[in-house]
Design a protein around this motif. Structure first.
Motif, PDB file in Angstrom:
ATOM      1  N   PHE A   1       0.851  -1.184   0.000  1.00  0.00           N
ATOM      2  CA  PHE A   1       0.000   0.000   0.000  1.00  0.00           C
ATOM      3  C   PHE A   1       0.888   1.235   0.000  1.00  0.00           C
ATOM      4  N   ALA A   2       0.694   2.117  -0.987  1.00  0.00           N
ATOM      5  CA  ALA A   2       1.487   3.344  -1.070  1.00  0.00           C
ATOM      6  C   ALA A   2       0.635   4.530  -0.646  1.00  0.00           C
ATOM      7  N   SER A   3       1.309   5.597  -0.264  1.00  0.00           N
ATOM      8  CA  SER A   3       0.602   6.805   0.163  1.00  0.00           C
ATOM      9  C   SER A   3       1.373   8.030  -0.293  1.00  0.00           C
ATOM     10  N   PRO A   4       0.674   9.140  -0.563  1.00  0.00           N
ATOM     11  CA  PRO A   4       1.410  10.387  -0.841  1.00  0.00           C
ATOM     12  C   PRO A   4       2.043  10.967   0.417  1.00  0.00           C
ATOM     13  N   ASN A   5       1.616  10.476   1.583  1.00  0.00           N
ATOM     14  CA  ASN A   5       2.156  10.982   2.850  1.00  0.00           C
ATOM     15  C   ASN A   5       3.007   9.913   3.521  1.00  0.00           C
ATOM     16  N   THR A   6       3.516  10.251   4.689  1.00  0.00           N
ATOM     17  CA  THR A   6       4.383   9.309   5.391  1.00  0.00           C
ATOM     18  C   THR A   6       3.898   9.128   6.827  1.00  0.00           C
ATOM     19  N   GLY A   7       4.485   8.163   7.497  1.00  0.00           N
ATOM     20  CA  GLY A   7       4.277   7.979   8.934  1.00  0.00           C
ATOM     21  C   GLY A   7       2.822   7.794   9.301  1.00  0.00           C
ATOM     22  N   SER A   8       2.392   8.532  10.323  1.00  0.00           N
ATOM     23  CA  SER A   8       1.044   8.317  10.849  1.00  0.00           C
ATOM     24  C   SER A   8      -0.020   8.738   9.826  1.00  0.00           C
ATOM     25  N   GLU A   9       0.287   9.722   8.990  1.00  0.00           N
ATOM     26  CA  GLU A   9      -0.692  10.132   7.970  1.00  0.00           C
ATOM     27  C   GLU A   9      -0.904   9.027   6.929  1.00  0.00           C
ATOM     28  N   ALA A  10       0.188   8.350   6.581  1.00  0.00           N
ATOM     29  CA  ALA A  10       0.051   7.231   5.641  1.00  0.00           C
ATOM     30  C   ALA A  10      -0.781   6.117   6.267  1.00  0.00           C
ATOM     31  N   ALA A  11      -0.540   5.844   7.538  1.00  0.00           N
ATOM     32  CA  ALA A  11      -1.303   4.802   8.221  1.00  0.00           C
ATOM     33  C   ALA A  11      -2.778   5.197   8.302  1.00  0.00           C
ATOM     34  N   LEU A  12      -3.013   6.475   8.517  1.00  0.00           N
ATOM     35  CA  LEU A  12      -4.392   6.967   8.577  1.00  0.00           C
ATOM     36  C   LEU A  12      -5.094   6.757   7.227  1.00  0.00           C
TER      37      LEU A  12
END
Lengths: 419, 486
Positions: free
Chosen positions: A188-199
């Protein structure tokens, strides 16, 4: 064909029911129940495997007269004995590893498998083999029907499709089979990192957890997103697998390495679906770099590595490999050093629990129209064993299912005692 | 931001690849009827899209050395995606994709026969890129996709890549080769159930001698030329009888001809199969699924009317397309969002709606592998498994991951665009839903999207917050199940 396939999918989606998004703790429970159990590895040889080149009837003079440029020379054949009609048979010369497994008694080959009025169309043939229903091949798949019988909550990795598309055989009403062609890119990829990506991951899961009854197509897509989210972490574990040997770098070798990893990690997968394509050998079939020798090398090296790795891991008795193709090929060659679509082919089974050997009898390739082992004016091999009898043995003897219920009729054959 | 006319958006999702804000404005100003005409009569617009490759303001391409779509298949894939995003003739690209799937030919088999560079030429080169000024297969389709279906089938039967793909080059009098003859009937025209095995043998014999000539000239000896050539010596001259009519008088036999005239056998058979009623209905069904709906079945009148129009017009695809796009069924709101987007549609539309600044289509090409669609590489001669067949766990992850990558690269412009609406989470959500126009969210899903915006802290609308939440929200919307449907 495309129309009717979609028609099926439409009906399949329409019948799709809720209950896919099992809560995580139930999923864990289901996985624990599945751990250590048996796995069926279906190996589909895509395109119509030329059974007469894989298992060579080298004592049949018609084999050489009707296939003057594509026959496997007698001296090259890996002899494995005779069937019960005393037809001398041998494996393709590239199948050295499979011959060893045969000699160990862990490879069974079922000759002349097929069905009445065999379709020469790849697509109809795939659907017939996928549904085990020649009369109505636009329905759920035979393994999908099996998966549908598993009580909820179903482990999201109960089946593992190593292709990008889910084959008809795995299509069911209740279970959405994950397609995982590459475990490494199943992330799973996200444009954000850390807790924001997990969110974001948490919200993507939440949004897809809604399976609106009045929007079955959306429910179907969301169930796939859910199945992906529920299986991500376990698939990540599988990528950490360290095999006991080096697998071949080709597609099938790498896929079987992942299958071994999933088995060793205990993710609870009951059915794996893997494929080796390219068997539609209308042309350029033979020669050092011919299509068929290359396919046999890839098949042999990958399956042999898988077999030896499982043995080292102590998992050999938990795996059953079943190989098949949508049809065999014509008894005689065409003008392009290949052969065209035919009828009956062969199936094979391999694993620690298999009683190996030759099942069924070889066709005589005598073109005499009265030769009952051929059909289509002596052009094609006629089936002797209904492929559903092989499925029945696998269902009863390996999956623990009731084959008569699963296949809609009793196809059991006592002589097919490979399990 | 005013909401654009939904009917225009629907039209552009189906007859194109969605719309950038500029395109949406252009077609909205035209109005629906004129927009249909502009899409169908695309020859009024210059076919100059390739000239913008590599120019500032357009989506990028990635090259190793020179960009060479006539010889490097990955560059050909990038060029086609570039056209889907930027062409002033979106329906031409949309139809080219449709017919590429219909006459599904895979580059890899051609490359196995002739190597990657020549195979790319045979699949994708423009005439200007070929030493003999011959077009690759998909360029031929692109040029003929609004003409006569009969002409298109004949062109495909003579197409060098097709002659490799379905082994026509090995089809000889001594050893008829069935592959092309079978698929002509099973997949390119009437479909299973309207022919039998003896028709397959007869069709194989009909096309004996339709071959590929590979020549090299002293001037061009570095670049062998592949072209269609009928070889009378390989043609089977005996009569061929079919189970269905070949001629308008009901005759089912293609009479014996001299070898020199034998190529006409194939023309006669193609003319017969394209004029067969089952072919007309099958083509209309396929067009319905591609352009109108995969979820709702077509009314009988729709199929009858378009099939009749096809037959009465000598298989005129432009006439059929115009009628389809003007039909009440196409316009019906009940058919909005009733089609699963193909990966190519999903990718091109996302780029148009989210933005492409600093983005290279090469990244889309790689993600499309995991979505299940590699251009010039359909999985088999039946083409891609469409509708729900596109959907799998791995395929959905790939769509979500593409959305993540795209929204990350477009973060700055997304933040700037949403700033005027940053006062409340609702106005931010409303802005992006209008801009990205996915199929509607039910209340529960809508509430999830809204609560995502405030899940890590109260809403302030600050640049810092937008910097995280704007791309995050776009990722969630573009990657959602709702956004699969077009």
């Amino acid at each position: 064909m495309a129309m009717t396939r979609r028609d099926f999918l439409r009906n399949g989606v329409g019948a799709f029911t809720i209950g896919l998004a099992a809560p995580a703790f139930l999923t864990e429970l289901a996985q624990a129940q599945g751990a250590g159990s048996r796995s069926l590895v279906v190996l589909y040889l895509g395109g119509g495997n030329d059974a007469l080149s894989m298992l060579v009837p080298y004592g049949d003079a018609f084999y050489y007269s009707r296939r003057p440029s594509i026959a496997v020379p007698t001296g090259d054949v890996l002899q494995i004995g005779s069937d019960r009609n005393n037809a001398a048979l041998g494996l393709h010369p590239r199948l050295t590893g499979l011959r060893s497994i045969f000699d160990e008694g862990r490879l069974g080959i079922i000759q002349r498998t097929g069905y009445e009025n065999s379709s020469r169309s790849h697509f109809l043939g795939q659907d017939i083999w996928g549904t085990a229903n020649p009369a109505n091949p636009q329905t759920r798949g035979w393994l999908g029907r099996y998966l549908d019988t598993i009580p909820s909550p179903v482990n999201p990795l109960v089946a593992w499709d190593a292709l990008r598309e889910v084959p008809r055989a795995l299509m069911g009403d209740h279970v959405s089979v994950p397609a995982i062609p590459s475990a490494a890119s199943y992330t799973f990829a996200s444009p954000n990192t850390g807790s924001e990506a997990a969110l974001e991951r948490a919200y993507a899961t939440r949004i897809a957890s809604h399976v609106p009854i009045d929007r079955p197509h959306l429910a179907f897509v969301n169930s796939n997103i859910n199945a992906a989210m529920n299986s991500l972490d376990k698939v990540a574990l599988v990528t950490k697998y360290v095999p006991s040997l080096t697998y071949p770098t080709g597609g099938l070798g790498q896929t079987l390495k992942t299958v071994a990893g999933a088995m060793a990690t205990g993710v609870g997968t009951k059915v794996f679906w893997v494929q080796l394509g390219g068997f539609d050998t209308h042309a350029s079939q033979v020669g050092t770099n011919g299509a068929y020798p290359r396919l046999m090398t890839e098949l042999n090296d990958a399956v042999t590595a898988f077999y030896n790795d499982l043995r080292s891991q102590g998992l050999l008795n938990q795996a059953l490999v079943m190989g098949f193709s949508e049809f065999g090929r014509r008894a005689y060659e065409n003008g392009s050093v290949g052969c065209d679509h035919g009828a009956a082919g062969l199936m094979f089974v391999l694993g620690g629990a298999v009683r190996g050997g030759l099942y069924g009898t070889a066709a005589s390739l005598n073109p005499d129209p009265k030769n009952a082992t051929l059909e289509n004016n002596g052009g094609d091999v006629r089936y002797e064993t209904d492929f559903r009898s092989v499925y029945a043995r696998v269902a009863d003897g390996w999956l623990g299912a009731d084959s008569a219920g699963l296949l809609g009729a009793d196809f059991r054959r006592p002589d097919l005692a490979f399990l | 931001m005013a909401s654009a006319d939904e009917s225009i958006r629907h039209l552009l999702r189906r007859a194109g690849f969605g719309a950038s804000p500029q395109e949406l404005g252009y077609y909205s100003d035209l109005g629906r009827s004129a927009a249909v005409e502009a899409l169908v009569d695309y020859e009024q617009f210059d076919d100059d899209v390739d000239a913008f490759i590599g120019q500032p303001g357009y989506v990028s391409v990635t090259t190793r050395g020179t960009f060479s779509p006539g010889t490097v298949i990955n560059d050909a894939r990038q060029r086609w995606l570039f056209r889907m995003v930027h062409s002033a003739r979106p329906l031409q690209e949309k139809l080219t994709l449709f017919w590429h799937n219909h006459f599904a030919t895979a580059y890899s088999k051609v490359a196995g026969a002739y190597g990657s560079s020549d195979a790319t030429r045979m699949m994708a080169a423009k005439a200007s890129e070929d030493p003999a000024k011959l077009r690759g297969q998909v360029e031929t389709i692109r040029a003929m996709c609004m003409g006569s279906f009969r002409d298109l089938v004949i062109a495909m039967a003579k197409d060098p890549a097709m002659l490799v793909w379905l082994d026509g080059r090995f089809n000889t009098r001594q050893k008829p080769q069935e592959n092309f003859g079978r698929e002509l009937m099973e997949l390119f025209s009437m479909g299973v159930g309207f022919y039998n095995e003896s028709d397959v043998y007869a069709a194989a014999r009909v096309f004996t001698g339709w071959n590929l000539r590979r020549t090299t000239t002293s001037r061009e000896d570095l670049y062998p030329v592949y072209e269609f050539a009928y070889n009378p010596n390989n043609h089977e001259t005996a009569a061929k009888t079919f189970s269905f009519p070949i001629y308008r008088d009901g005759g089912r036999t293609i009479a014996s001809r001299s070898a020199a005239d034998g190529m006409q056998d194939g023309i006669d058979l193609i003319t017969a199969v394209v004029s067969y009623p089952a072919t007309a209905r099958r083509l209309v069904m396929r067009l319905w699924n591609y352009f109108v709906s995969e979820i709702n079945p077509p009314p009988d009148e729709f199929v009858n009317e378009l099939a009749d129009a096809y037959l009465a017009s000598n298989y005129d695809l432009k006439l059929v397309m115009r009628r389809l796009l003007r039909s009440a069924d196409f316009r019906s709101e009940a058919n909005y969002f009733t089609k699963y987007s193909w990966p190519a549609e999903f990718v091109a539309r996302s780029l148009k709606e989210v933005g492409w600044t600093g983005f290279t289509v090469n990244d889309a090409v790689s993600q499309m592998v995991n979505m299940g669609q590699v251009l010039y590489e359909p999985p088999d001669v039946a083409g891609w498994e469409q509708g729900p067949g596109w959907i799998s766990t791995g395929g959905m992850l790939a769509r979500m991951n593409f959305a993540a990558q795209l929204s990350r690269t477009q973060a700055t412009s997304l933040v700037n665009a949403v700033k005027p609406y940053a006062t409340t989470p609702d106005s931010v959500l409303s802005y992006f839903l209008d801009r990205l126009a996915p199929s509607p969210y039910d209340n529960d899903a809508y509430n999830d999207l809204r609560s995502y915006l405030t899940a890590s802290g109260a809403w302030t609308g600050s640049d810092t917050q937008l910097r995280t939440k704007a791309p995050g929200l776009v990722h969630l919307i573009v990657g959602s199940g709702e956004n699969v449907f077009i």
